[in-house]
Motif scaffolding. Structure first.
Motif, PDB file in Angstrom:
ATOM      1  N   LEU A   1       7.252  -2.996 -13.453  1.00  0.00           N
ATOM      2  CA  LEU A   1       6.445  -2.269 -12.467  1.00  0.00           C
ATOM      3  C   LEU A   1       6.229  -3.108 -11.215  1.00  0.00           C
ATOM      4  O   LEU A   1       6.261  -2.594 -10.089  1.00  0.00           O
ATOM      5  CB  LEU A   1       5.096  -1.884 -13.077  1.00  0.00           C
ATOM      6  CG  LEU A   1       5.019  -0.598 -13.901  1.00  0.00           C
ATOM      7  CD1 LEU A   1       3.690  -0.506 -14.630  1.00  0.00           C
ATOM      8  CD2 LEU A   1       5.230   0.632 -13.030  1.00  0.00           C
TER       9      LEU A   1
ATOM     10  N   ASP B   1      -1.143  -0.005 -21.601  1.00  0.00           N
ATOM     11  CA  ASP B   1      -0.663  -1.072 -22.473  1.00  0.00           C
ATOM     12  C   ASP B   1      -1.005  -0.719 -23.917  1.00  0.00           C
ATOM     13  O   ASP B   1      -2.167  -0.732 -24.318  1.00  0.00           O
ATOM     14  CB  ASP B   1      -1.332  -2.392 -22.068  1.00  0.00           C
ATOM     15  CG  ASP B   1      -0.700  -3.600 -22.747  1.00  0.00           C
ATOM     16  OD1 ASP B   1      -0.488  -3.543 -23.971  1.00  0.00           O
ATOM     17  OD2 ASP B   1      -0.430  -4.594 -22.047  1.00  0.00           O
TER      18      ASP B   1
ATOM     19  N   LEU C   1      -0.321   0.210  -9.033  1.00  0.00           N
ATOM     20  CA  LEU C   1       0.348   0.282 -10.325  1.00  0.00           C
ATOM     21  C   LEU C   1      -0.657   0.696 -11.389  1.00  0.00           C
ATOM     22  O   LEU C   1      -1.772   0.161 -11.444  1.00  0.00           O
ATOM     23  CB  LEU C   1       0.952  -1.077 -10.691  1.00  0.00           C
ATOM     24  CG  LEU C   1       1.902  -1.698  -9.674  1.00  0.00           C
ATOM     25  CD1 LEU C   1       2.407  -3.049 -10.177  1.00  0.00           C
ATOM     26  CD2 LEU C   1       3.082  -0.763  -9.373  1.00  0.00           C
TER      27      LEU C   1
ATOM     28  N   THR D   1      12.825   7.374 -14.470  1.00  0.00           N
ATOM     29  CA  THR D   1      11.528   7.750 -15.007  1.00  0.00           C
ATOM     30  C   THR D   1      11.642   9.152 -15.604  1.00  0.00           C
ATOM     31  O   THR D   1      12.117  10.078 -14.935  1.00  0.00           O
ATOM     32  CB  THR D   1      10.453   7.775 -13.909  1.00  0.00           C
ATOM     33  OG1 THR D   1      10.298   6.459 -13.363  1.00  0.00           O
ATOM     34  CG2 THR D   1       9.112   8.234 -14.462  1.00  0.00           C
TER      35      THR D   1
ATOM     36  N   ALA E   1       3.432   4.625 -12.142  1.00  0.00           N
ATOM     37  CA  ALA E   1       2.846   4.568 -13.472  1.00  0.00           C
ATOM     38  C   ALA E   1       3.870   4.035 -14.468  1.00  0.00           C
ATOM     39  O   ALA E   1       5.075   4.141 -14.258  1.00  0.00           O
ATOM     40  CB  ALA E   1       2.373   5.958 -13.902  1.00  0.00           C
ATOM     41  N   GLY E   2       3.372   3.460 -15.556  1.00  0.00           N
ATOM     42  CA  GLY E   2       4.252   2.970 -16.606  1.00  0.00           C
ATOM     43  C   GLY E   2       3.580   2.992 -17.962  1.00  0.00           C
ATOM     44  O   GLY E   2       2.408   2.622 -18.091  1.00  0.00           O
ATOM     45  N   HIS E   3       4.329   3.463 -18.958  1.00  0.00           N
ATOM     46  CA  HIS E   3       3.889   3.383 -20.344  1.00  0.00           C
ATOM     47  C   HIS E   3       4.859   2.479 -21.092  1.00  0.00           C
ATOM     48  O   HIS E   3       4.536   1.359 -21.451  1.00  0.00           O
ATOM     49  CB  HIS E   3       3.810   4.784 -20.971  1.00  0.00           C
ATOM     50  CG  HIS E   3       3.370   4.775 -22.402  1.00  0.00           C
ATOM     51  ND1 HIS E   3       3.719   5.756 -23.302  1.00  0.00           N
ATOM     52  CD2 HIS E   3       2.631   3.874 -23.106  1.00  0.00           C
ATOM     53  CE1 HIS E   3       3.193   5.476 -24.485  1.00  0.00           C
ATOM     54  NE2 HIS E   3       2.537   4.340 -24.391  1.00  0.00           N
TER      55      HIS E   3
ATOM     56  N   LYS F   1      -0.696   1.003 -15.444  1.00  0.00           N
ATOM     57  CA  LYS F   1       0.047   0.661 -16.654  1.00  0.00           C
ATOM     58  C   LYS F   1      -0.813   0.932 -17.885  1.00  0.00           C
ATOM     59  O   LYS F   1      -1.942   0.419 -17.994  1.00  0.00           O
ATOM     60  CB  LYS F   1       0.452  -0.818 -16.602  1.00  0.00           C
ATOM     61  CG  LYS F   1       0.909  -1.432 -17.930  1.00  0.00           C
ATOM     62  CD  LYS F   1       2.194  -0.837 -18.441  1.00  0.00           C
ATOM     63  CE  LYS F   1       2.631  -1.491 -19.758  1.00  0.00           C
ATOM     64  NZ  LYS F   1       3.723  -0.757 -20.424  1.00  0.00           N
TER      65      LYS F   1
ATOM     66  N   HIS G   1       2.413   9.706 -18.841  1.00  0.00           N
ATOM     67  CA  HIS G   1       2.894   9.097 -17.591  1.00  0.00           C
ATOM     68  C   HIS G   1       2.313   9.829 -16.379  1.00  0.00           C
ATOM     69  O   HIS G   1       1.820   9.202 -15.435  1.00  0.00           O
ATOM     70  CB  HIS G   1       4.419   9.154 -17.553  1.00  0.00           C
ATOM     71  CG  HIS G   1       5.021   8.493 -16.355  1.00  0.00           C
ATOM     72  ND1 HIS G   1       5.568   7.232 -16.394  1.00  0.00           N
ATOM     73  CD2 HIS G   1       5.127   8.907 -15.065  1.00  0.00           C
ATOM     74  CE1 HIS G   1       5.993   6.905 -15.190  1.00  0.00           C
ATOM     75  NE2 HIS G   1       5.740   7.906 -14.360  1.00  0.00           N
TER      76      HIS G   1
ATOM     77  N   GLU H   1       7.543   1.252 -19.638  1.00  0.00           N
ATOM     78  CA  GLU H   1       7.967   0.253 -18.657  1.00  0.00           C
ATOM     79  C   GLU H   1       6.992  -0.919 -18.685  1.00  0.00           C
ATOM     80  O   GLU H   1       5.781  -0.740 -18.744  1.00  0.00           O
ATOM     81  CB  GLU H   1       8.015   0.860 -17.257  1.00  0.00           C
ATOM     82  CG  GLU H   1       8.583  -0.085 -16.206  1.00  0.00           C
ATOM     83  CD  GLU H   1       8.700   0.560 -14.836  1.00  0.00           C
ATOM     84  OE1 GLU H   1       9.357  -0.025 -13.966  1.00  0.00           O
ATOM     85  OE2 GLU H   1       8.128   1.651 -14.637  1.00  0.00           O
ATOM     86  N   THR H   2       7.525  -2.137 -18.651  1.00  0.00           N
ATOM     87  CA  THR H   2       6.681  -3.325 -18.725  1.00  0.00           C
ATOM     88  C   THR H   2       5.999  -3.587 -17.382  1.00  0.00           C
ATOM     89  O   THR H   2       6.461  -3.125 -16.326  1.00  0.00           O
ATOM     90  CB  THR H   2       7.498  -4.558 -19.110  1.00  0.00           C
ATOM     91  OG1 THR H   2       8.443  -4.846 -18.050  1.00  0.00           O
ATOM     92  CG2 THR H   2       8.250  -4.344 -20.423  1.00  0.00           C
ATOM     93  N   LEU H   3       4.920  -4.358 -17.407  1.00  0.00           N
ATOM     94  CA  LEU H   3       4.224  -4.707 -16.174  1.00  0.00           C
ATOM     95  C   LEU H   3       5.127  -5.495 -15.220  1.00  0.00           C
ATOM     96  O   LEU H   3       5.138  -5.207 -14.013  1.00  0.00           O
ATOM     97  CB  LEU H   3       2.945  -5.483 -16.481  1.00  0.00           C
ATOM     98  CG  LEU H   3       2.105  -5.877 -15.265  1.00  0.00           C
ATOM     99  CD1 LEU H   3       1.637  -4.649 -14.497  1.00  0.00           C
ATOM    100  CD2 LEU H   3       0.913  -6.731 -15.698  1.00  0.00           C
TER     101      LEU H   3
END
Length: 326
Positions: free
Chosen positions: A196, A220, A216, A113, A187-189, A218, A119, A191-193
């Motif tokens: 995660l 999207d 989580l 990460t 957290a993810g930007h 996310k 993020h 990164e795909t669901l």
């Protein structure tokens, strides 16, 4: 696959056998490069060659997520040592902040990460609002923020490991090196669901179910919304679900603990209103006291609720950190 453009005249080495976050993918070497995610949202993947080249790649990565293949246990230990040395000495390349999302010694895959403003807003915006409630209720002394400390899976104490974005647990139950949090926020930007959700499963399994809530967050780009998922575990048996409140020891006798999505909240931005507004579906976010503190609530104690208004303010702050195209 991410597009990778070499910054040197040396051609990057290519090709490894196909991998994923749990097995192998075609990858380019970690020669100094400039990396951008592709339009379809796939985060970049590189093949490890040496530690310094990896730091160069991290330094030039624009997204918040990087997959590195072909990382042996010794190499992972070296990367961790060099990163921590760089933090102490302030060396530029090694000092750029990054976290080990997950390392799997068997597949030799390291997921990194790289915190961006967006993020950090995604996870800190939730965690800080929870902490604010602790302070207002006079409960902050009974809670320990663990942050992004590296934690190791019980069956691979020298190998598999991970670092959360925001984590914490109760005092004194979870105080001390190596103790697992009860709450993890990832957290993810870029990164795909699904990735995660793999992280979520890792936290429950690697901690031997000591982690109780994984949240989580996310962002999207395609749907242009924030998705919050709250995961807990539930005991399953041949007769079906028993209850999530039973102890893990009971589950080992009568069934197994499986992750369950307790809440799924979507926040969208409406730019047709003046001022801009934020729409929250499926209500407030509720974090259960018993799972966080490992005991039943006492007088004037109860679950922690982030109201719709809290989530709207959270979303406004997240959108403010969205990278702007020039």
């Amino acid at each position: 696959m991410a597009s990778i453009t070499s910054r040197s005249t040396i051609s990057p080495s290519v090709s490894a056998s196909p991998v994923s976050a749990s097995s192998a993918v075609p990858s380019a070497s970690t020669m100094p490069t400039s990396i951008k995610s592709t339009k379809d949202g796939d985060p970049p993947t590189v093949r490890f060659t040496n530690t310094q080249d990896l730091f160069d790649v991290i330094d030039s990565t624009t997204g918040d997520f990087l997959t590195v293949t072909n990382v042996s246990l010794d190499q992972f230990t070296e990367i961790e040592r060099e990163r921590d040395t760089g933090r102490r000495t302030g060396q530029k390349k090694r000092y750029r902040k990054f976290r080990f999302r997950r390392y799997n010694a068997n597949s030799q895959i390291l997921i990194i990460t790289i915190p961006t403003d967006l993020h950090e807003a995604l996870h800190l915006g939730i965690y800080e609002r929870y902490r604010d409630q602790l302070v207002r209720n006079g409960r902050e002394g009974g809670w320990k923020s663990i942050g992004s400390a590296t934690l190791r899976a019980g069956d691979h104490p020298g190998g598999d490991g991970g670092e959360g974005d925001s984590t914490g647990g109760p005092r004194p139950e979870r105080v001390g090196a190596g103790n697992w949090p009860t709450l993890v926020i990832e957290a993810g930007h870029s990164e795909t669901l699904p990735e995660l959700q793999k992280d979520m499963r890792w936290w429950f399994q690697a901690s031997n179910h000591a982690v109780k809530i994984v949240l989580l967050a996310k962002f999207d780009d395609e749907e242009h919304h924030i998705l919050l998922e709250k995961w807990e575990e539930e005991i399953s048996s041949p007769q079906g679900a028993i209850t999530r409140s039973r102890d893990a020891a009971i589950s080992q006798q009568n069934g197994v603990l499986n992750p369950v999505n307790r809440q799924s909240i979507t926040i969208t931005r409406d730019e047709t209103t003046n001022p801009v507004s934020y729409n929250v579906t499926r209500g407030a976010l509720v974090l259960g006291f018993r799972l966080l503190f490992l005991r039943n609530p006492g007088p004037q104690e109860g679950d922690f609720v982030l109201s719709i208004q809290d989530l709207q303010l959270y979303a406004e702050n997240v959108w403010a950190e969205l990278p702007r195209s020039d």
